[in-house]
Design a protein around this motif. Structure first.
Motif, PDB file in Angstrom:
ATOM      1  N   PRO A   1     -21.303   3.729  63.861  1.00 44.48           N
ATOM      2  CA  PRO A   1     -21.248   2.697  64.912  1.00 44.48           C
ATOM      3  C   PRO A   1     -20.302   3.050  66.060  1.00 44.48           C
ATOM      4  O   PRO A   1     -20.484   2.575  67.178  1.00 44.48           O
ATOM      5  N   PHE A   2     -19.295   3.887  65.778  1.00 41.45           N
ATOM      6  CA  PHE A   2     -18.314   4.210  66.819  1.00 41.45           C
ATOM      7  C   PHE A   2     -18.700   5.432  67.647  1.00 41.45           C
ATOM      8  O   PHE A   2     -17.939   5.858  68.519  1.00 41.45           O
ATOM      9  N   PHE A   3     -19.915   5.986  67.420  1.00 40.36           N
ATOM     10  CA  PHE A   3     -20.282   7.261  68.060  1.00 40.36           C
ATOM     11  C   PHE A   3     -20.232   7.181  69.587  1.00 40.36           C
ATOM     12  O   PHE A   3     -19.647   8.060  70.239  1.00 40.36           O
TER      13      PHE A   3
ATOM     14  N   ASN B   1      -2.891  22.229  59.834  1.00 40.37           N
ATOM     15  CA  ASN B   1      -3.124  21.459  61.057  1.00 40.37           C
ATOM     16  C   ASN B   1      -3.427  20.009  60.737  1.00 40.37           C
ATOM     17  O   ASN B   1      -2.944  19.102  61.417  1.00 40.37           O
ATOM     18  N   ARG B   2      -4.229  19.769  59.693  1.00 38.09           N
ATOM     19  CA  ARG B   2      -4.531  18.374  59.316  1.00 38.09           C
ATOM     20  C   ARG B   2      -3.242  17.641  58.920  1.00 38.09           C
ATOM     21  O   ARG B   2      -3.070  16.465  59.235  1.00 38.09           O
ATOM     22  N   ASP B   3      -2.342  18.336  58.231  1.00 37.46           N
ATOM     23  CA  ASP B   3      -1.063  17.716  57.869  1.00 37.46           C
ATOM     24  C   ASP B   3      -0.237  17.394  59.116  1.00 37.46           C
ATOM     25  O   ASP B   3       0.392  16.337  59.207  1.00 37.46           O
TER      26      ASP B   3
ATOM     27  N   ALA C   1      -8.236   6.467  70.439  1.00 39.50           N
ATOM     28  CA  ALA C   1      -7.429   7.400  71.237  1.00 39.50           C
ATOM     29  C   ALA C   1      -6.356   7.978  70.329  1.00 39.50           C
ATOM     30  O   ALA C   1      -5.212   7.534  70.330  1.00 39.50           O
ATOM     31  N   ASN C   2      -6.750   8.957  69.516  1.00 38.25           N
ATOM     32  CA  ASN C   2      -5.830   9.424  68.477  1.00 38.25           C
ATOM     33  C   ASN C   2      -5.339  10.861  68.676  1.00 38.25           C
ATOM     34  O   ASN C   2      -5.030  11.566  67.717  1.00 38.25           O
ATOM     35  N   ALA C   3      -5.270  11.273  69.930  1.00 38.80           N
ATOM     36  CA  ALA C   3      -4.483  12.439  70.392  1.00 38.80           C
ATOM     37  C   ALA C   3      -5.041  13.812  70.067  1.00 38.80           C
ATOM     38  O   ALA C   3      -4.950  14.710  70.907  1.00 38.80           O
TER      39      ALA C   3
HETATM   40  P1  IDP Z   1     -10.664  13.014  62.077  1.00 37.21           P
HETATM   41  O1  IDP Z   1     -10.607  13.190  63.586  1.00 37.21           O
HETATM   42  O2  IDP Z   1      -9.344  12.574  61.518  1.00 37.21           O
HETATM   43  O3  IDP Z   1     -11.239  14.231  61.373  1.00 37.21           O
HETATM   44  P2  IDP Z   1     -13.245  11.734  61.630  1.00 37.21           P
HETATM   45  O4  IDP Z   1     -13.544  10.805  60.502  1.00 37.21           O
HETATM   46  O5  IDP Z   1     -13.862  13.092  61.633  1.00 37.21           O
HETATM   47  O6  IDP Z   1     -11.658  11.811  61.797  1.00 37.21           O
HETATM   48  O7  IDP Z   1     -13.700  10.973  62.949  1.00 37.21           O
HETATM   49  C1  IDP Z   1     -13.779  11.632  64.186  1.00 37.21           C
HETATM   50  C2  IDP Z   1     -13.154  10.763  65.262  1.00 37.21           C
HETATM   51  O8  IDP Z   1     -13.940   9.588  65.410  1.00 37.21           O
HETATM   52  C3  IDP Z   1     -11.750  10.269  64.930  1.00 37.21           C
HETATM   53  O9  IDP Z   1     -10.737  11.182  65.265  1.00 37.21           O
HETATM   54  C4  IDP Z   1     -11.665   9.015  65.759  1.00 37.21           C
HETATM   55  O10 IDP Z   1     -11.314   9.333  67.109  1.00 37.21           O
HETATM   56  C5  IDP Z   1     -13.072   8.497  65.721  1.00 37.21           C
HETATM   57  N1  IDP Z   1     -13.213   7.484  64.674  1.00 37.21           N
HETATM   58  C6  IDP Z   1     -13.290   7.672  63.348  1.00 37.21           C
HETATM   59  N2  IDP Z   1     -13.409   6.514  62.693  1.00 37.21           N
HETATM   60  C7  IDP Z   1     -13.433   5.570  63.631  1.00 37.21           C
HETATM   61  C8  IDP Z   1     -13.539   4.138  63.566  1.00 37.21           C
HETATM   62  O11 IDP Z   1     -13.663   3.529  62.513  1.00 37.21           O
HETATM   63  N3  IDP Z   1     -13.501   3.515  64.774  1.00 37.21           N
HETATM   64  C9  IDP Z   1     -13.376   4.161  65.969  1.00 37.21           C
HETATM   65  N4  IDP Z   1     -13.269   5.502  66.059  1.00 37.21           N
HETATM   66  C10 IDP Z   1     -13.292   6.188  64.905  1.00 37.21           C
END
Ligand code: IDP
Length: 141
Positions: free
Chosen positions: A58-60, A86-88, A113-115
């Protein structure tokens, strides 16, 4: 541990905050080397292709719109256990759940917006690096 490569992206929010250097410092301080890098404004097609695995989520659309909202900094990182390391360094996807001292805890505002992005497996790392870089643009060192 083996030497690995992973694909990292400094997302538009972090580029806009002017913290590319601070994020690169996290990589380098942890022993990861930047072996390829480019700044780029992604097209919609590029962002949709990169996140194709999430196409049914849904967030695509929000994710794609965010990723094309400004330039990103794309890099390949190399080092021992680079993918997990990197994940850590990144911390949890939702910055509210990210451990103290991680990139997302320190620089991200929301789950949208997670950087940063970081590959989550060796298979995806190879696919994602090849998505943005020709092999001649990756400088193993
Ligand atoms: P990741 O970036 O930590 O690997 P993924 O599950 O691969 O996380 O999701 C890719 C990106 O999609 C995330 O970094 C985030 O920006 C976005 N995302 C993931 N889950 C959600 C959600 O539930 N709502 C809105 N955006 C989301």
């Amino acid at each position: 541990m083996t030497i690995e490569r992973t694909l990292s992206i400094v997302k538009p929010d972090a580029v806009a905050k002017n913290v590319i250097g601070k994020i690169y410092d996290r990589f380098e301080s942890a022993g990861l080397k930047v072996v390829a890098a480019k700044m780029k404004q992604l097209s919609r097609a590029e962002a949709e292709g990169f996140y194709a695995v999430h196409a049914a989520r849904p967030f695509f659309n929000d994710l794609v719109n965010f990723m094309i909202s400004g330039p990103v900094m794309i890099q390949a990182l190399e080092g021992e256990g680079a993918i997990l390391k990197n994940r850590d360094l990144m911390g949890a996807t939702n910055p509210k759940e990210a451990a103290a001292g991680t990139i997302r805890a320190d620089f991200a505002d929301s789950i949208d917006a997670n950087a940063v992005h970081g590959s989550d497996s060796a298979e995806n790392a190879a696919i994602e690096i090849a998505y943005f870089f020709a092999s001649s643009e990756v400088y193993s060192r």
